[in-house]
Design a protein around this motif. Structure first.
Motif, PDB file in Angstrom:
ATOM      1  N   SER A  95      75.244 -77.953 -11.671  1.00  0.00           N
ATOM      2  CA  SER A  95      75.370 -78.934 -10.598  1.00  0.00           C
ATOM      3  C   SER A  95      74.007 -79.537 -10.277  1.00  0.00           C
ATOM      4  CB  SER A  95      75.932 -78.279  -9.328  1.00  0.00           C
ATOM      5  OG  SER A  95      75.809 -79.155  -8.228  1.00  0.00           O
ATOM      6  N   PRO A  96      73.893 -80.878 -10.250  1.00  0.00           N
ATOM      7  CA  PRO A  96      72.612 -81.501  -9.905  1.00  0.00           C
ATOM      8  C   PRO A  96      72.138 -81.171  -8.491  1.00  0.00           C
ATOM      9  CG  PRO A  96      74.062 -83.094 -10.978  1.00  0.00           C
ATOM     10  CD  PRO A  96      74.894 -81.878 -10.671  1.00  0.00           C
ATOM     11  N   ARG A  97      73.034 -80.649  -7.658  1.00  0.00           N
ATOM     12  CA  ARG A  97      72.651 -80.313  -6.276  1.00  0.00           C
ATOM     13  C   ARG A  97      71.701 -79.126  -6.237  1.00  0.00           C
ATOM     14  NH1 ARG A  97      78.109 -81.231  -5.812  1.00  0.00           N
ATOM     15  NH2 ARG A  97      78.549 -79.004  -5.753  1.00  0.00           N
ATOM     16  N   GLY A  98      71.828 -78.235  -7.207  1.00  0.00           N
ATOM     17  CA  GLY A  98      70.921 -77.105  -7.282  1.00  0.00           C
ATOM     18  C   GLY A  98      71.198 -76.041  -6.242  1.00  0.00           C
ATOM     19  N   GLU A 111      61.776 -70.901  -9.115  1.00  0.00           N
ATOM     20  CA  GLU A 111      63.175 -71.176  -9.434  1.00  0.00           C
ATOM     21  C   GLU A 111      63.502 -72.651  -9.248  1.00  0.00           C
ATOM     22  OE1 GLU A 111      65.656 -68.962 -10.633  1.00  0.00           O
ATOM     23  OE2 GLU A 111      63.805 -67.864 -11.043  1.00  0.00           O
ATOM     24  N   GLN A 112      62.989 -73.271  -8.204  1.00  0.00           N
ATOM     25  CA  GLN A 112      63.257 -74.690  -7.967  1.00  0.00           C
ATOM     26  C   GLN A 112      62.616 -75.550  -9.049  1.00  0.00           C
ATOM     27  OE1 GLN A 112      65.557 -75.305  -6.066  1.00  0.00           O
ATOM     28  NE2 GLN A 112      65.306 -74.747  -3.922  1.00  0.00           N
ATOM     29  N   GLN A 146      59.273 -76.322  -0.250  1.00  0.00           N
ATOM     30  CA  GLN A 146      59.336 -75.039  -0.965  1.00  0.00           C
ATOM     31  C   GLN A 146      58.436 -75.019  -2.196  1.00  0.00           C
ATOM     32  OE1 GLN A 146      63.558 -74.225  -1.765  1.00  0.00           O
ATOM     33  NE2 GLN A 146      64.041 -75.530  -0.018  1.00  0.00           N
ATOM     34  N   VAL A 147      58.222 -76.172  -2.811  1.00  0.00           N
ATOM     35  CA  VAL A 147      57.462 -76.218  -4.069  1.00  0.00           C
ATOM     36  C   VAL A 147      56.062 -76.790  -3.895  1.00  0.00           C
ATOM     37  CG1 VAL A 147      59.542 -76.359  -5.478  1.00  0.00           C
ATOM     38  CG2 VAL A 147      58.450 -78.472  -4.685  1.00  0.00           C
ATOM     39  N   GLY A 148      55.769 -77.378  -2.735  1.00  0.00           N
ATOM     40  CA  GLY A 148      54.443 -77.931  -2.482  1.00  0.00           C
ATOM     41  C   GLY A 148      54.381 -79.421  -2.756  1.00  0.00           C
ATOM     42  N   PRO A 149      53.451 -80.121  -2.118  1.00  0.00           N
ATOM     43  CA  PRO A 149      53.391 -81.586  -2.215  1.00  0.00           C
ATOM     44  C   PRO A 149      52.984 -82.096  -3.592  1.00  0.00           C
ATOM     45  CG  PRO A 149      51.484 -80.729  -1.019  1.00  0.00           C
ATOM     46  CD  PRO A 149      52.423 -79.572  -1.212  1.00  0.00           C
ATOM     47  N   LEU A 150      52.376 -81.263  -4.414  1.00  0.00           N
ATOM     48  CA  LEU A 150      51.916 -81.712  -5.735  1.00  0.00           C
ATOM     49  C   LEU A 150      52.961 -81.486  -6.826  1.00  0.00           C
ATOM     50  CD1 LEU A 150      48.205 -80.454  -5.718  1.00  0.00           C
ATOM     51  CD2 LEU A 150      49.082 -82.730  -5.157  1.00  0.00           C
ATOM     52  N   ALA A 151      54.101 -80.901  -6.484  1.00  0.00           N
ATOM     53  CA  ALA A 151      55.093 -80.566  -7.505  1.00  0.00           C
ATOM     54  C   ALA A 151      55.629 -81.800  -8.213  1.00  0.00           C
ATOM     55  CB  ALA A 151      56.249 -79.780  -6.872  1.00  0.00           C
TER      56      ALA A 151
END
Length: 312
Positions: free
Chosen positions: A207-210, A260-261, A287-292
């Motif tokens: 699912s693209p929603r994740g 995981e994300q 959750q992943v940070g602004p540079l993700a």
């Protein structure tokens, strides 16, 4: 006389996909099976789709929970309505290859000590794009994965299990939300051998929603609890839970969620959904940070450039 295999499918919000899932089972080459579909408090037309197919195919049965009880509880309801010696899992948005049941039954017949037989899967992507999802194959490789990681060594919807082994460990434990399969593998491993077949026997939909932050946190927490419970089987679960909660590490959890994300975004892109991948990272940037996002875009650009050079 009961069938040789019972396929158990929990459904919730699966009205658009469950018809295709059941059609893939109706096309199986193995002749002796039935399908138990468990309505886990659906609010869409999924149960109606199943009921219409069940009216014309006696192999399909619909069982209703009456309310949303969760995957583990719904699976236990389904197991209570099966009589077969082998139990196969499938999710309501996945597709079984026509020879899936026949191939897994052959493996179970060939090895009386085999209690779980899974397989690789083929992720369903945009258009004809598909990726192979691999898992450890031999019993030794699977046991090593269980000993050293918190990851499931099986694709849960792709497994077939021996009913006697499931009964011996008490089925699914409903306390382990979003990690009920990992907890089951940690217990059922002691009942016999484990195996994953190399051939992908199930087409697995992403699912693209994740995954939501809440679900990832819950999955990690209950995987840790399952590991601790396996390491101290004689302790009451309440005591194990208290120890695990006292040792919770917020920084470790944050790293797990971010990893995981990011991995999910990469899978979306590989399956032909680059815009959805970026959109996912934007939604979970806390959750992943602004540079993700810029790192992800730069990495995919470099990857595309390398692929283009190799193709010259």
């Amino acid at each position: 006389m009961p069938p040789e295999v019972s396929v158990v499918i929990p459904i919730f919000g699966a009205g658009r996909t469950v018809g295709g899932t059941l059609a893939s089972l109706q096309a199986q080459t193995h002749p002796s099976f039935d399908v138990v579909v468990v309505d886990d408090g659906s609010t869409d037309d999924g149960p109606d789709v199943v009921a219409a197919l069940a009216a014309t195919d006696p192999r399909i049965r619909l069982v209703r929970c009456g309310r949303n009880v969760g995957v583990a509880a719904a699976l236990n309801v389904g197991l209570a309505h099966t009589e077969a010696g082998l139990v196969a899992r499938l999710d309501a948005d996945d597709v079984a290859e026509p020879h899936r049941l026949a191939t897994q039954v052959a493996a179970m017949r060939a090895d009386a000590g085999l209690v779980v037989c899974g397989s690789s899967v083929r992720y369903l992507g945009r258009g004809r794009r598909a990726l192979l999802g691999r898992v450890p194959e031999t019993d030794a490789e699977i046991q090593h994965e269980l000993d050293h990681t918190l990851h499931s060594p099986f694709f849960h919807p792709a497994v077939m299990m021996r009913r006697a082994a499931l009964d011996a460990v008490g089925g699914y434990r409903e306390e382990f939300r979003n990690a009920e399969d990992y907890d089951l593998w940690l217990r059922i491993r002691h009942e016999g051998r484990l195996l994953n077949l190399t051939e992908p026997l199930t087409r697995y939909r992403v699912s693209p929603r994740g995954a939501t932050l809440g679900r990832l946190r819950e999955q990690r927490r209950y995987a840790l609890l399952a590991r601790a419970a396996a390491d101290a089987p004689n302790l009451p679960l309440s005591e194990v839970r208290a120890v695990v909660e006292a040792a919770e590490d917020d920084a470790d959890l944050a790293r797990y969620v971010a990893k995981e994300q990011a991995a999910f975004a990469a899978l979306l892109a590989d399956l032909g959904h680059p815009a959805a991948a970026v959109g996912h990272l934007v939604r979970v940037r806390d959750q992943v940070g602004p540079l993700a996002v810029p790192r992800f875009v730069a990495g995919r650009t470099r990857q595309a450039a390398r692929s283009a050079r190799r193709g010259r």
